[in-house]
Design a protein around this motif. Structure first.
Motif, PDB file in Angstrom:
ATOM      1  N   MET A 240     -11.091  -5.135  72.555  1.00  0.00           N
ATOM      2  CA  MET A 240     -12.394  -4.693  72.040  1.00  0.00           C
ATOM      3  C   MET A 240     -12.370  -4.627  70.514  1.00  0.00           C
ATOM      4  O   MET A 240     -13.323  -5.018  69.843  1.00  0.00           O
ATOM      5  CB  MET A 240     -12.751  -3.328  72.615  1.00  0.00           C
ATOM      6  CG  MET A 240     -14.076  -2.750  72.112  1.00  0.00           C
ATOM      7  SD  MET A 240     -15.515  -3.651  72.735  1.00  0.00           S
ATOM      8  CE  MET A 240     -15.572  -3.027  74.423  1.00  0.00           C
ATOM      9  N   PHE A 241     -11.263  -4.130  69.971  1.00  0.00           N
ATOM     10  CA  PHE A 241     -11.085  -4.047  68.523  1.00  0.00           C
ATOM     11  C   PHE A 241     -11.193  -5.435  67.893  1.00  0.00           C
ATOM     12  O   PHE A 241     -11.836  -5.629  66.857  1.00  0.00           O
ATOM     13  CB  PHE A 241      -9.717  -3.421  68.227  1.00  0.00           C
ATOM     14  CG  PHE A 241      -9.411  -3.238  66.769  1.00  0.00           C
ATOM     15  CD1 PHE A 241      -9.846  -2.117  66.076  1.00  0.00           C
ATOM     16  CD2 PHE A 241      -8.664  -4.184  66.083  1.00  0.00           C
ATOM     17  CE1 PHE A 241      -9.545  -1.937  64.738  1.00  0.00           C
ATOM     18  CE2 PHE A 241      -8.362  -4.023  64.744  1.00  0.00           C
ATOM     19  CZ  PHE A 241      -8.801  -2.895  64.065  1.00  0.00           C
ATOM     20  N   THR A 242     -10.554  -6.409  68.545  1.00  0.00           N
ATOM     21  CA  THR A 242     -10.598  -7.792  68.068  1.00  0.00           C
ATOM     22  C   THR A 242     -12.023  -8.348  68.113  1.00  0.00           C
ATOM     23  O   THR A 242     -12.485  -8.979  67.158  1.00  0.00           O
ATOM     24  CB  THR A 242      -9.673  -8.681  68.930  1.00  0.00           C
ATOM     25  OG1 THR A 242      -8.341  -8.176  68.874  1.00  0.00           O
ATOM     26  CG2 THR A 242      -9.700 -10.120  68.438  1.00  0.00           C
ATOM     27  N   LEU A 243     -12.721  -8.091  69.218  1.00  0.00           N
ATOM     28  CA  LEU A 243     -14.079  -8.594  69.377  1.00  0.00           C
ATOM     29  C   LEU A 243     -15.018  -8.028  68.311  1.00  0.00           C
ATOM     30  O   LEU A 243     -15.781  -8.778  67.678  1.00  0.00           O
ATOM     31  CB  LEU A 243     -14.605  -8.241  70.773  1.00  0.00           C
ATOM     32  CG  LEU A 243     -16.043  -8.679  71.096  1.00  0.00           C
ATOM     33  CD1 LEU A 243     -16.168 -10.194  71.013  1.00  0.00           C
ATOM     34  CD2 LEU A 243     -16.453  -8.168  72.484  1.00  0.00           C
ATOM     35  N   VAL A 244     -14.933  -6.733  68.088  1.00  0.00           N
ATOM     36  CA  VAL A 244     -15.802  -6.072  67.106  1.00  0.00           C
ATOM     37  C   VAL A 244     -15.551  -6.624  65.707  1.00  0.00           C
ATOM     38  O   VAL A 244     -16.491  -6.937  64.960  1.00  0.00           O
ATOM     39  CB  VAL A 244     -15.584  -4.546  67.134  1.00  0.00           C
ATOM     40  CG1 VAL A 244     -16.240  -3.884  65.933  1.00  0.00           C
ATOM     41  CG2 VAL A 244     -16.137  -3.954  68.426  1.00  0.00           C
ATOM     42  N   ASN A 245     -14.280  -6.746  65.335  1.00  0.00           N
ATOM     43  CA  ASN A 245     -13.953  -7.241  63.995  1.00  0.00           C
ATOM     44  C   ASN A 245     -14.327  -8.707  63.820  1.00  0.00           C
ATOM     45  O   ASN A 245     -14.740  -9.131  62.738  1.00  0.00           O
ATOM     46  CB  ASN A 245     -12.468  -7.041  63.715  1.00  0.00           C
ATOM     47  CG  ASN A 245     -12.142  -5.635  63.289  1.00  0.00           C
ATOM     48  OD1 ASN A 245     -12.323  -5.255  62.140  1.00  0.00           O
ATOM     49  ND2 ASN A 245     -11.688  -4.833  64.228  1.00  0.00           N
ATOM     50  N   THR A 246     -14.180  -9.481  64.898  1.00  0.00           N
ATOM     51  CA  THR A 246     -14.550 -10.895  64.839  1.00  0.00           C
ATOM     52  C   THR A 246     -16.051 -11.050  64.605  1.00  0.00           C
ATOM     53  O   THR A 246     -16.485 -11.824  63.732  1.00  0.00           O
ATOM     54  CB  THR A 246     -14.154 -11.606  66.142  1.00  0.00           C
ATOM     55  OG1 THR A 246     -12.742 -11.520  66.305  1.00  0.00           O
ATOM     56  CG2 THR A 246     -14.575 -13.067  66.111  1.00  0.00           C
ATOM     57  N   ILE A 247     -16.832 -10.315  65.363  1.00  0.00           N
ATOM     58  CA  ILE A 247     -18.287 -10.367  65.199  1.00  0.00           C
ATOM     59  C   ILE A 247     -18.677  -9.900  63.800  1.00  0.00           C
ATOM     60  O   ILE A 247     -19.541 -10.502  63.147  1.00  0.00           O
ATOM     61  CB  ILE A 247     -18.986  -9.500  66.272  1.00  0.00           C
ATOM     62  CG1 ILE A 247     -18.788 -10.124  67.650  1.00  0.00           C
ATOM     63  CG2 ILE A 247     -20.481  -9.360  65.966  1.00  0.00           C
ATOM     64  CD1 ILE A 247     -19.290  -9.265  68.790  1.00  0.00           C
ATOM     65  N   GLY A 248     -17.998  -8.854  63.320  1.00  0.00           N
ATOM     66  CA  GLY A 248     -18.279  -8.349  61.976  1.00  0.00           C
ATOM     67  C   GLY A 248     -18.039  -9.392  60.907  1.00  0.00           C
ATOM     68  O   GLY A 248     -18.833  -9.533  59.959  1.00  0.00           O
TER      69      GLY A 248
END
Length: 418
Positions: free
Chosen positions: A147-155
């Motif tokens: 989830m951390f990876t997904l959020v930062n990627t989208i950011g």
């Protein structure tokens, strides 16, 4: 090994973030030149200071205690609720200050009124950044790496799109507003994803304010505030030194070099922040700590060294790829910057122990001493060596910092276990 697994997810974040950052930087360089890159670098430093104060500088504390309380639901709820209130109150207090004193802050800190309206927009939107940082810190502390990876990627992708559009339309001013607005957009995405998580419940954020947890977070706040002030302010001082002693173009070359440095080291820094801080916080014995540190050195330092060699070998290609032909003089900065990067990462692997074990006084003292030393060395070497002197100062400062970390943790590092 969990470090390798975390590094893989970190690599996903990093590749996208590096690509996004370099594309955005290329757009800025094309449309604004070295001078514009220097101005945007100065504003970035100011934003990092403002955003730290906006959430009470509790991010590292939230990561540590979210990891420590992973199996203690009651304490988790008290932690998240108290952190939420601190973030909300600080941003609602600090936002109006930015709005009211925008012109004064622009003149005082950045010596240019061009930032005034962008600072006002930052004041209005800073609450969203504050809450976004809190949610990301919670995900990190809970070891929810996917989830951390997904959020930062989208950011990163959102930040790139906003930057490209606004720089194309409004040049330097567009770049300033892109830095401010992208976090507000990302918060809405982060919130939607977190709300859909299995663990999420409003009860995690509606418990009474807990003074004991607040006091624990305060120690981390103090450390983060010192860093948030020391690092950007030192860069602002040194950037102004280069503008005065060399030229604004020289300051732009240095800013460009810093972007390259920050970009390729992002994989390591992300791995440290997502893996090491919560991991070291959870370890109890010296033997476990020593093993984790040695594993870090065996995996991370060879990667950093390889990265330094590759970056130096391809420096001319990198300059042409990421910037424009007018940045070619930046080539003289690569050698000493990369030497400094190597010792910086070697020192940081150890320095994370200060955060993980809440060594507040030692952290603050070393942070202040080496920030002042960097500025002093910068003045000395720029006066004698010109533009290249700024990277010589950087390398020497981090060599001394690494030696200091070895001294501080000598008993742990060199201790023999049966």
């Amino acid at each position: 090994m969990k470090l390798i697994k975390t590094s893989v997810f970190s690599a996903i974040i990093t590749v996208i973030r590096i690509a996004s950052g370099f594309v955005a930087n290329k757009i800025v360089a094309i449309y604004t030149g070295p001078g514009g890159v220097a101005l945007i670098g100065a504003f970035t430093n100011f934003i990092s200071i403002a955003l730290t104060f906006s959430n009470g500088a509790i991010n590292n504390g939230v990561v540590k205690y979210a990891s420590e309380y992973k199996d203690k639901e009651k304490k988790q709820k008290l932690l998240y609720s108290t952190s939420f209130k601190i973030s909300l109150y600080c941003s609602l207090l600090f936002g109006p200050i930015l709005i009211i004193f925008a012109k004064y802050l622009s003149d005082l800190v950045l010596t240019n009124e061009i930032y005034t309206n962008a600072i006002r927009v930052l004041g209005f939107s800073i609450v969203f950044y504050s809450l976004n940082s809190l949610l990301i810190s919670i995900l990190n502390g809970r070891h929810e790496i996917k989830m951390f990876t997904l959020v930062n990627t989208i950011g990163s992708i959102v930040g790139l799109l906003v930057t490209v559009v606004l720089v194309y339309l409004y040049k330097v001013n567009g770049a300033l507003y892109a830095l401010v607005l992208s976090q507000s957009i990302v918060f809405l995405i982060t919130l939607i994803l977190v709300v859909k998580s299995n663990w999420f419940s409003l009860s995690y954020f509606t418990q009474p304010f807990n003074k004991i947890i607040a006091r624990k977070l305060w120690g981390f706040s103090l450390m983060a505030i010192i860093t948030a002030i020391a690092v950007p302010v030192s860069q602002i001082v040194l950037r102004n030194l280069l503008i005065d002693k060399v030229s604004i173009q020289g300051a732009g070359y240095w800013q460009g070099m810093m972007k390259v440095s920050d970009g390729y080291l992002l994989l390591i820094v992300t791995s440290l922040s997502t893996y090491y801080l919560p991991k070291l916080a959870s370890l109890k014995t010296d033997k476990e700590l020593q093993k984790e540190i040695f594993n870090g050195y065996k995996i991370i330092l060879p990667v950093v060294l390889l990265g330094c060699v590759v970056i130096y070998s391809l420096r001319f290609f990198i300059i042409k790829l990421l910037y424009t032909p007018t940045f070619i003089s930046m080539e003289s900065l690569f050698l000493w910057q990369l030497v400094g990067d190597f010792f910086k990462m070697a020192a940081w692997i150890l320095s994370y122990l200060m955060l993980a074990k809440a060594m507040i006084k030692v952290f603050i003292i070393t942070e202040i001493v080496f920030t002042l030393m960097y500025v002093a060395l910068g003045y000395l070497f720029v006066n004698f060596c010109g533009l290249q002197g700024i990277t010589i100062a950087f390398a020497l400062n981090y060599l001394l910092y690494f030696v200091t970390m070895l001294f501080l943790f000598r008993k742990l590092i060199f201790k023999k276990f049966i």
